[in-house]
Design an enzyme around this catalytic site. Structure first.
Site, PDB file in Angstrom:
ATOM      1  N   TYR A   1      -9.245  -2.191 -12.089  1.00  0.00           N
ATOM      2  CA  TYR A   1      -9.372  -0.974 -10.897  1.00  0.00           C
ATOM      3  C   TYR A   1      -7.642  -0.245 -11.347  1.00  0.00           C
ATOM      4  CZ  TYR A   1      -6.995  -2.203  -6.539  1.00  0.00           C
ATOM      5  OH  TYR A   1      -5.992  -2.187  -4.771  1.00  0.00           O
TER       6      TYR A   1
ATOM      7  N   ARG B   1      -4.394  -9.652  -8.352  1.00  0.00           N
ATOM      8  CA  ARG B   1      -2.952 -10.027  -7.473  1.00  0.00           C
ATOM      9  C   ARG B   1      -2.964 -10.893  -7.512  1.00  0.00           C
ATOM     10  NH1 ARG B   1       0.087  -5.637  -6.669  1.00  0.00           N
ATOM     11  NH2 ARG B   1       0.834  -6.643  -4.287  1.00  0.00           N
TER      12      ARG B   1
ATOM     13  N   HIS C   1     -23.950  23.706   2.156  1.00  0.00           N
ATOM     14  CA  HIS C   1     -23.582  24.755   0.878  1.00  0.00           C
ATOM     15  C   HIS C   1     -22.840  25.797   0.555  1.00  0.00           C
ATOM     16  CE1 HIS C   1     -25.672  25.872  -2.936  1.00  0.00           C
ATOM     17  NE2 HIS C   1     -25.470  27.179  -2.514  1.00  0.00           N
TER      18      HIS C   1
ATOM     19  N   ALA D   1       9.878 -14.585   7.270  1.00  0.00           N
ATOM     20  CA  ALA D   1      10.032 -15.115   8.850  1.00  0.00           C
ATOM     21  C   ALA D   1       9.147 -17.096   7.331  1.00  0.00           C
ATOM     22  CB  ALA D   1       8.766 -14.543   9.299  1.00  0.00           C
TER      23      ALA D   1
ATOM     24  N   ALA E   1      -6.646  -2.073   1.786  1.00  0.00           N
ATOM     25  CA  ALA E   1      -5.454  -1.356   2.681  1.00  0.00           C
ATOM     26  C   ALA E   1      -6.630  -1.168   3.623  1.00  0.00           C
ATOM     27  CB  ALA E   1      -5.189  -0.140   2.173  1.00  0.00           C
TER      28      ALA E   1
ATOM     29  N   ASP F   1      -4.331  -9.008   2.420  1.00  0.00           N
ATOM     30  CA  ASP F   1      -4.877  -9.846   1.208  1.00  0.00           C
ATOM     31  C   ASP F   1      -5.007 -11.054   1.200  1.00  0.00           C
ATOM     32  OD1 ASP F   1      -5.393  -6.949   0.439  1.00  0.00           O
ATOM     33  OD2 ASP F   1      -3.629  -7.234  -1.096  1.00  0.00           O
TER      34      ASP F   1
ATOM     35  N   CYS G   1       0.988  -1.595  -0.268  1.00  0.00           N
ATOM     36  CA  CYS G   1      -0.352  -0.132   0.170  1.00  0.00           C
ATOM     37  C   CYS G   1       1.089   0.978  -0.256  1.00  0.00           C
ATOM     38  CB  CYS G   1      -0.965  -0.186   0.821  1.00  0.00           C
ATOM     39  SG  CYS G   1      -1.961   1.214   1.311  1.00  0.00           S
TER      40      CYS G   1
HETATM   41  C1  LIG Z   1      -0.969   0.020  -7.744  1.00  0.00           C
HETATM   42  C2  LIG Z   1      -1.901  -0.535  -6.923  1.00  0.00           C
HETATM   43  C3  LIG Z   1      -2.584   0.240  -6.134  1.00  0.00           C
HETATM   44  C4  LIG Z   1      -3.455   0.366  -4.828  1.00  0.00           C
HETATM   45  N1  LIG Z   1      -4.865   1.012  -4.327  1.00  0.00           N
HETATM   46  C5  LIG Z   1      -5.226   0.942  -3.465  1.00  0.00           C
HETATM   47  C6  LIG Z   1      -6.473   2.336  -3.274  1.00  0.00           C
HETATM   48  O1  LIG Z   1      -6.062   3.299  -3.501  1.00  0.00           O
HETATM   49  N2  LIG Z   1      -6.773   1.835  -1.894  1.00  0.00           N
HETATM   50  C7  LIG Z   1      -7.444   0.388  -1.406  1.00  0.00           C
HETATM   51  O2  LIG Z   1      -7.807  -0.186  -0.022  1.00  0.00           O
HETATM   52  N3  LIG Z   1      -5.646  -0.477  -1.723  1.00  0.00           N
HETATM   53  C8  LIG Z   1      -5.151  -0.071  -2.905  1.00  0.00           C
HETATM   54  N4  LIG Z   1      -4.595  -1.338  -3.556  1.00  0.00           N
HETATM   55  C9  LIG Z   1      -4.501  -2.470  -2.723  1.00  0.00           C
HETATM   56  C10 LIG Z   1      -3.733  -2.721  -1.128  1.00  0.00           C
HETATM   57  O3  LIG Z   1      -1.916  -2.576  -1.192  1.00  0.00           O
HETATM   58  C11 LIG Z   1      -3.399  -3.594  -0.164  1.00  0.00           C
HETATM   59  O4  LIG Z   1      -4.832  -4.365  -0.416  1.00  0.00           O
HETATM   60  C12 LIG Z   1      -3.376  -3.559   0.650  1.00  0.00           C
HETATM   61  O5  LIG Z   1      -1.930  -3.396   0.526  1.00  0.00           O
HETATM   62  C13 LIG Z   1      -2.920  -5.100   1.690  1.00  0.00           C
HETATM   63  O6  LIG Z   1      -2.322  -5.421   2.938  1.00  0.00           O
HETATM   64  P1  LIG Z   1      -1.235  -6.287   3.326  1.00  0.00           P
HETATM   65  O7  LIG Z   1      -1.182  -5.780   4.518  1.00  0.00           O
HETATM   66  O8  LIG Z   1      -2.388  -7.364   3.275  1.00  0.00           O
HETATM   67  O9  LIG Z   1      -0.367  -6.539   2.766  1.00  0.00           O
HETATM   68  P2  LIG Z   1       0.565  -5.954   1.905  1.00  0.00           P
HETATM   69  O10 LIG Z   1       0.638  -4.912   1.529  1.00  0.00           O
HETATM   70  O11 LIG Z   1       0.979  -6.248   0.259  1.00  0.00           O
HETATM   71  O12 LIG Z   1       1.953  -5.795   3.071  1.00  0.00           O
HETATM   72  C14 LIG Z   1       2.105  -7.326   2.940  1.00  0.00           C
HETATM   73  C15 LIG Z   1       3.789  -7.197   2.990  1.00  0.00           C
HETATM   74  O13 LIG Z   1       4.303  -8.474   3.573  1.00  0.00           O
HETATM   75  C16 LIG Z   1       5.752  -9.031   3.794  1.00  0.00           C
HETATM   76  N5  LIG Z   1       5.549 -10.155   3.635  1.00  0.00           N
HETATM   77  C17 LIG Z   1       5.674 -11.173   2.778  1.00  0.00           C
HETATM   78  N6  LIG Z   1       5.712 -12.490   2.963  1.00  0.00           N
HETATM   79  C18 LIG Z   1       6.925 -11.929   4.463  1.00  0.00           C
HETATM   80  C19 LIG Z   1       7.238 -13.397   5.182  1.00  0.00           C
HETATM   81  N7  LIG Z   1       7.764 -13.979   5.137  1.00  0.00           N
HETATM   82  N8  LIG Z   1       8.217 -12.329   6.455  1.00  0.00           N
HETATM   83  C20 LIG Z   1       8.032 -10.856   6.444  1.00  0.00           C
HETATM   84  N9  LIG Z   1       7.320 -10.734   6.049  1.00  0.00           N
HETATM   85  C21 LIG Z   1       6.484 -10.703   4.496  1.00  0.00           C
HETATM   86  C22 LIG Z   1       5.218  -8.070   1.802  1.00  0.00           C
HETATM   87  O14 LIG Z   1       7.172  -7.480   1.952  1.00  0.00           O
HETATM   88  C23 LIG Z   1       4.791  -6.539   2.292  1.00  0.00           C
HETATM   89  O15 LIG Z   1       5.233  -6.216   2.804  1.00  0.00           O
HETATM   90  C24 LIG Z   1      -3.692  -1.041  -4.282  1.00  0.00           C
HETATM   91  C25 LIG Z   1      -2.639  -2.128  -4.624  1.00  0.00           C
HETATM   92  C26 LIG Z   1      -1.866  -1.556  -5.466  1.00  0.00           C
HETATM   93  C27 LIG Z   1      -0.938  -2.676  -6.015  1.00  0.00           C
END
Ligand SMILES: Cc1cc2nc3c(=O)[nH]c(=O)nc-3n(C[C@H](O)[C@H](O)[C@H](O)COP(=O)(O)OP(=O)(O)OC[C@H]3O[C@@H](n4cnc5c(N)ncnc54)[C@H](O)[C@@H]3O)c2cc1C
Length: 474
Positions: free
Chosen positions: A189, A278, A450, A118, A326, A318, A47
């Site tokens: 999107y 994704r 307004h 991890a 996010a 995710d 994010c």
């Molecule tokens: C171009 C784009 C635009 C977007 N725009 C929006 C938006 O406008 N609004 C919105 O709500 N969402 C948006 N999203 C989606 C949003 O980014 C995700 O839904 C959000 O980041 C999910 O959060 P998360 O914490 O589940 O995972 P992530 O943000 O993907 O974080 C997961 C983290 O886990 C780490 N990781 C993975 N495996 C391991 C491991 N074994 N050990 C240690 N670390 C690890 C990764 O390095 C990563 O940093 C967008 C996504 C993209 C690609």
């Protein structure tokens, strides 16, 4: 444990520092749990580093240039030029401020931060590999783990992200040069947000989409407004075509597409951006060691407390399923942390808003009219077009409408679909109304400032009751 290991213990191990993981870690620490957050790449996750924030920074900058260059009717003439490298620097500063803030907040709340990847050894032990640091492995023993490992872009066969001209969304958002011509594969999107941005920055954009419309899953009355504006920006849509391959050198490539009947077309470009969706990241975790298996879509199934099939392991964001957003990740992170802390928390959101930051924006929340009918309500619907909203006209941005859906004898607000200016902000009012169990009468009788765009929400509620003043009640 092998020689040289450092063994530590923690109440809560959070794996992944995105909006699911860091929020979970902070909330767990706020409950006085000893909390360790492991991140293998960058705090803030997809994010803050490669998704929501960089894309919105680019969208804001290119909107500004586009609006300034198209304001003759307002008596403003300008010919703005975008310095893409400077725009990228500014975007990087925004990202750095936010990711630095995440680290500071984690530390200030007492979260232990560990850089590394991890993987589970058993239900109470994880091993952390410190990439390239030469420091060996670390073993962490934990009571509970919260998995928040997120998702990554899906690759299309023949389009390897490792190849220079093939961009993932992450590559596109890391660029400091504007390709003159770009082929975007996928009109979901992410594809639509980035296509709009590149078109506004001055690139020739061709969008190739296997289906026959943009933004599958959204009602065509909303997407038609976005598609029409995208076409005005010069975006060329090729529906019913799948990306089949590419050839050439970086900067001068030909992308071949194929229809279902096997008809081929070719498009010249400098880059091809693949944005077809994704997939959850679980392969970093060695889930076998704890007997946990992803479901048929690759997600970790959870209950309404974010708990997986393994009692002390939770999954959020995710990696735990749709919608991959996010704010949904953060909400689940908070619930997981509170459950671990012994609080009676559960996921009971009535509505998760969804936004597409195109021009204009689309925002939806809760039920559509069809959902409401299916759920047994006799739905009432009200609509307010932005062209009848004073504020909207003064911004020169009056395409679109607010639609509100209500049901039940009291007229409870059940949902909204908005396309138009600031839809991303306007949807918050309807989300609150749904969460509070507010009725159409509550929204309609609330005094709205307004002239504002939010009056369109109030007037959609009035319209649903047959009491609209600024649009006809039919
Ligand atoms: C171009 C784009 C635009 C977007 N725009 C929006 C938006 O406008 N609004 C919105 O709500 N969402 C948006 N999203 C989606 C949003 O980014 C995700 O839904 C959000 O980041 C999910 O959060 P998360 O914490 O589940 O995972 P992530 O943000 O993907 O974080 C997961 C983290 O886990 C780490 N990781 C993975 N495996 C391991 C491991 N074994 N050990 C240690 N670390 C690890 C990764 O390095 C990563 O940093 C967008 C996504 C993209 C690609």
């Amino acid at each position: 444990m092998v020689m040289g290991d450092i063994a530590t213990g923690t109440d809560v191990l959070v794996v992944g520092g995105g909006p699911g993981g860091y929020v979970a870690a902070i909330r767990a620490a706020q409950h006085d749990l000893d909390t360790t957050l492991v991140e293998r790449d960058a705090y803030g996750g997809t994010c803050l580093n490669y998704g929501c924030i960089p894309s919105k920074a680019f969208i804001t900058a290119t909107d500004l240039a586009h609006d300034a260059g198209n304001a003759e009717a307002m008596g403003v003439s300008a010919n703005p030029e975008i310095d893409v490298a400077a725009m990228a620097d500014w975007k990087d500063d925004v990202v750095d401020q936010l990711t630095g803030g995440v680290e500071k907040l984690c530390k200030a709340n007492g979260v232990n931060l560990v850089d590394g990847t991890a993987a589970f050894e058993d239900e109470h032990t994880a091993r952390i590999a410190h990439d390239g640091s030469g420091q060996g492995m670390e073993t962490i023993e934990f009571e509970h783990a919260i998995v928040a490992t997120g998702s990554r872009p899906i690759e299309v066969p023949g389009f390897e992200y490792a190849d220079d001209p093939v961009w993932s969304s992450r590559d596109a958002l890391a660029t400091d040069e504007l390709p003159e011509e770009i082929v975007v594969v996928g009109a979901g999107y992410i594809g639509m947000e980035l296509s709009t941005t590149f078109a506004k920055a001055g690139a020739d954009v061709t969008v190739v989409e296997m289906l026959d419309d943009v933004l599958p899953g959204y009602d065509s009355r909303l997407t038609d407004v976005v598609k029409a504006r995208a076409k005005d920006l010069g975006i060329d849509f090729q529906f019913g075509e799948g990306a089949a391959g590419w050839e050439g050198e970086d900067g001068d490539i030909t992308v071949t597409t194929e229809t279902e009947d096997g008809a081929e077309s070719t498009y010249d470009a400098e880059k091809v951006l693949v944005a077809v969706g994704r997939e959850p990241v679980t392969d970093t975790l060695e889930l076998d060691a704890i007997g946990l298996e992803p479901d048929e879509n690759g997600f970790l199934a959870t209950d309404d407390q974010a708990r997986t099939a393994v009692e002390n392991i939770f999954a959020v964001g995710d990696v735990a399923g749709e919608p991959m957003l996010a704010h949904k990740a953060s909400k689940e992170g908070i619930v997981a942390a509170e459950v671990v802390a012994g609080e009676p928390a559960a996921l009971d959101s009535q509505a998760v808003p969804k936004v597409v930051f195109t021009d204009p924006e689309i925002a939806t929340v809760g039920m559509t009219e069809a959902d409401a009918a299916e759920a047994g309500f006799d739905p009432v619907v009200g609509e307010m077009p932005f062209r009848a909203n004073g504020r909207s006209l003064t911004t020169g941005n009056d395409d679109g409408f607010v639609r509100i859906v209500a049901g039940g004898d009291a007229g409870f607000v059940l949902g909204a679909q908005i396309v138009g200016p600031e839809a991303s902000e306007l949807v918050a009012e309807v989300t609150l109304a749904i969460e509070m169990g507010a009725t159409l009468a509550d929204v309609a009788s609330t005094i709205h400032t307004h002239p504002t765009l939010s009056e369109a929400v109030m007037e959609a509620a009035e319209h649903a009751q047959g009491q609209a003043i600024h649009t006809l009640n039919r």
